[in-house]
Design a protein around this motif. Structure first.
Motif, mmCIF file in Angstrom:
data_model
loop_
_atom_site.group_PDB
_atom_site.id
_atom_site.type_symbol
_atom_site.label_atom_id
_atom_site.label_comp_id
_atom_site.label_asym_id
_atom_site.label_seq_id
_atom_site.Cartn_x
_atom_site.Cartn_y
_atom_site.Cartn_z
ATOM 1 N N HIS A 399 0.843 -1.201 0.000
ATOM 2 C CA HIS A 399 0.000 0.000 0.000
ATOM 3 C C HIS A 399 0.881 1.255 0.000
ATOM 4 O O HIS A 399 1.928 1.290 0.662
ATOM 5 N N LYS A 400 0.455 2.235 -0.712
ATOM 6 C CA LYS A 400 1.265 3.430 -0.925
ATOM 7 C C LYS A 400 1.717 4.074 0.376
ATOM 8 O O LYS A 400 2.861 4.507 0.514
ATOM 9 N N GLU A 401 0.828 4.120 1.369
ATOM 10 C CA GLU A 401 1.163 4.802 2.625
ATOM 11 C C GLU A 401 2.192 4.027 3.459
ATOM 12 O O GLU A 401 2.760 4.572 4.414
ATOM 13 N N ASN A 402 2.451 2.778 3.104
ATOM 14 C CA ASN A 402 3.387 1.955 3.883
ATOM 15 C C ASN A 402 4.731 1.742 3.192
ATOM 16 O O ASN A 402 5.583 1.012 3.714
ATOM 17 N N ARG A 403 4.929 2.361 2.039
ATOM 18 C CA ARG A 403 6.148 2.107 1.268
ATOM 19 C C ARG A 403 7.403 2.568 1.998
ATOM 20 O O ARG A 403 8.443 1.909 1.940
ATOM 21 N N ILE A 404 7.312 3.683 2.680
ATOM 22 C CA ILE A 404 8.490 4.192 3.398
ATOM 23 C C ILE A 404 8.901 3.206 4.486
ATOM 24 O O ILE A 404 10.089 2.938 4.696
#
Length: 541
Positions: A399-404
């Motif tokens: 998920h985009k918000e968890n990439r970092i």
């Protein structure tokens, strides 16, 4: 009963840190800087090679290297490295460290340039030429492993020997970093010059000329640091341990080290005569006596390096694919070929700067305090933990918000690889074997590692690509290939923990004490007397 140690070797063991230590680190380390640059820069340009040479006219997607071609381009240098480690490791014990040291460097210089000049009228011929030269480039790189490690271990004092060998190996981190930085610079320069806009479809038709220059320049620059250190390698004297213990010329060893240490060292005529009368080999490589004394140790160094390199090189060579899978690098069709090189280089440089390079230097700082065994065990443990933490909840990380969070945790696996087994597997084989086998045994251990790198290069590609195709056909969710790969790497790291218990601790002891080569023979049996501490394959506390 231990024989009396030669004064020249005692002098090296207790010598204070001097300028010659730093000179040796720089001379040997620049070889590893070049090794890392040459081995890992290929991962920066493989997608570019696909765009240039495997573009389908009129296609709507960027060209990519076929799986077998990608595996060959990534893995052929490792095949050469494995061969070079075995050959030059053996040659280093037969001819001496110094005589062989220059050969490896010149081979690296010539083949780096030749790789960038790869020629041919078709895609197949260009790739075949590139693979040919990268094999011989790897052959030269392979020689650098046993020779650099052995030379540094035999020059260093016993108190800080681990840090000195680790500092040589730490130059690998700067080589990886330099490859990424240079790729950013060269891609930015060409992008600015031609001002190529982003494309919705493969833009290869408008960027072939400059894109073809980019990958060639990146590969050829690897020749520069190696060429710059050739003269200084040729000026280094042969190590005292080889001259005294293998060549049986302790008088020459004393003369060489008197210049290096800038002090008078006694020639010890009587000891020289006694040394000359002794047989060159009390026991041979892979003899029953060698296997009894060093068999488990060689099994430990080969197995741990094999397992480590499967994980380490898989991560380095295919991190671009992992970052693409989680969406950290944009889809290829959204950018032109030079922009893609820039994005990949920027991602890999960030990983190198934040985790890879610090990991190497943490090892330098702590290896003579914590010991080799503890650092290797810790590294494998945390690599295992982080691999499973990424693989098991893989859908969460996509998920985009968890990439970092994914990138941070993935970076930590690099940190603990380098503040862990990637450094210690290089250091220990240069310390625990007798002088007459030291380079050969290090070469065997390193070659086992490169066998692991080959397994990683070809095996990871199979899992990531073939499994992804299978998942598409079977309707599996995206990313199953990457997840499977991470699980496999986690299991491999766990096996590394178990094999670490075969490796002895060598912190704070002289090379002769560790290897047992300074022990007297028992008269009737002809066997070498061993201290009880040496028989242990776990750390000596």
């Amino acid at each position: 009963m231990a024989k009396e140690q030669l004064h020249v070797l005692d002098a090296l063991d207790v010598a204070k840190t001097q300028w010659y230590h730093f000179t040796a680190i720089i001379i040997a380390g620049m070889g590893f800087f070049t090794d890392a640059y040459d081995l890992f820069c290929i991962s920066l340009v493989t997608k570019l090679l696909g765009r240039i040479y495997y573009h389908v006219e009129g296609g709507t997607k960027p060209g990519i290297l076929p799986p077998n071609v990608s595996a060959a381009v990534n893995g052929v240098a490792f095949c050469g490295t494995l061969s070079g480690q075995l050959f030059f490791g053996w040659l280093g014990d037969k001819l001496g460290r110094k005589k062989v040291y220059g050969m490896t460097l010149m081979l690296m210089v010539i083949c780096s340039i030749a790789s960038g000049l790869s020629f041919g009228r078709s895609a197949k011929s260009v790739i075949a030429t590139l693979c040919f030269f990268r094999f011989w480039l790897g052959f030269g790189i392979g020689g650098d492993y046993p020779l650099s490690a052995t030379i540094m271990s035999e020059y260093a004092n016993k108190k800080t020997r681990g840090a000195f060998i680790a500092a040589v190996f730490a130059m690998q981190g700067f080589g990886i970093l330099a490859g990424g930085v240079f790729a950013i610079i060269i891609s930015s320069a060409f992008e600015a010059k031609f001002d190529a806009p982003p494309y919705e479809v493969d833009p290869i038709g408008s960027t072939v000329p400059q894109a073809d220059y980019v990958w060639r320049i990146i590969l050829m620059v690897g020749a520069l640091p190696a060429a710059m250190t050739y003269y200084w390698r040729m000026k280094m004297p042969e190590t005292a341990r080889y001259t005294a213990l293998v060549a049986k010329d302790a008088k020459q060893a004393a003369a060489d080290m008197s210049k290096v240490l800038q002090t008078d060292i006694e020639a010890e005529t009587q000891k020289v005569e006694q040394l000359a009368k002794e047989p060159v080999n009390s026991f041979g490589l892979f003899s029953k006596e060698f296997l009894r004394r060093h068999g488990l140790h060689l099994l430990g160094t080969t197995s741990t390096w094999f397992l480590l390199d499967i994980a380490f090189y898989s991560q380095n060579l295919f991190q671009k694919d992992i970052f693409s899978a989680i969406g950290w690098i944009p889809p290829a069709k959204s950018m032109n070929s030079i922009q893609e090189v820039h994005k990949i280089a920027r991602a890999q440089t960030l990983i190198a700067l934040c985790s890879t390079v610090p990991g190497y230097w943490f090892t330098v700082a702590f290896i003579d305090k914590l010991g080799r065994f503890a650092i290797q065990l810790m590294g494998f443990f945390f690599m295992t933990v982080f691999m499973f933490a990424l693989a098991i909840p893989y859908d969460h990380w996509t998920h985009k918000e968890n990439r970092i969070g994914f990138v941070v945790m993935y970076s930590l696996t690099f940190f603990f690889a380098n503040f862990g087994p990637n450094a210690t597997t290089f250091i220990v084989p240069a310390e625990i074997f007798p002088a007459r086998f030291r380079s050969t045994c290090h070469g065997i251990s390193a070659a086992s590692g490169k066998l692991g790198a080959i397994v990683g290069a070809f095996g990871f590609l199979y899992l990531a690509q073939n499994q992804d195709k299978a998942k598409t056909d079977a309707g599996y969710p995206p990313g199953i290939g990457v997840r499977n790969s991470l699980i496999v790497l986690g299991v491999i790291n766990f096996l590394g923990i178990l094999c670490t218990f075969l490796v002895p601790e060598s912190k704070g002891r002289s090379l002769e004490e560790i290897s047992g080569e300074n022990e007297e023979e028992n008269g009737a049996t002809g066997e070498l007397e061993q201290p009880s501490a040496y028989n242990r394959t776990v750390p000596v506390t």
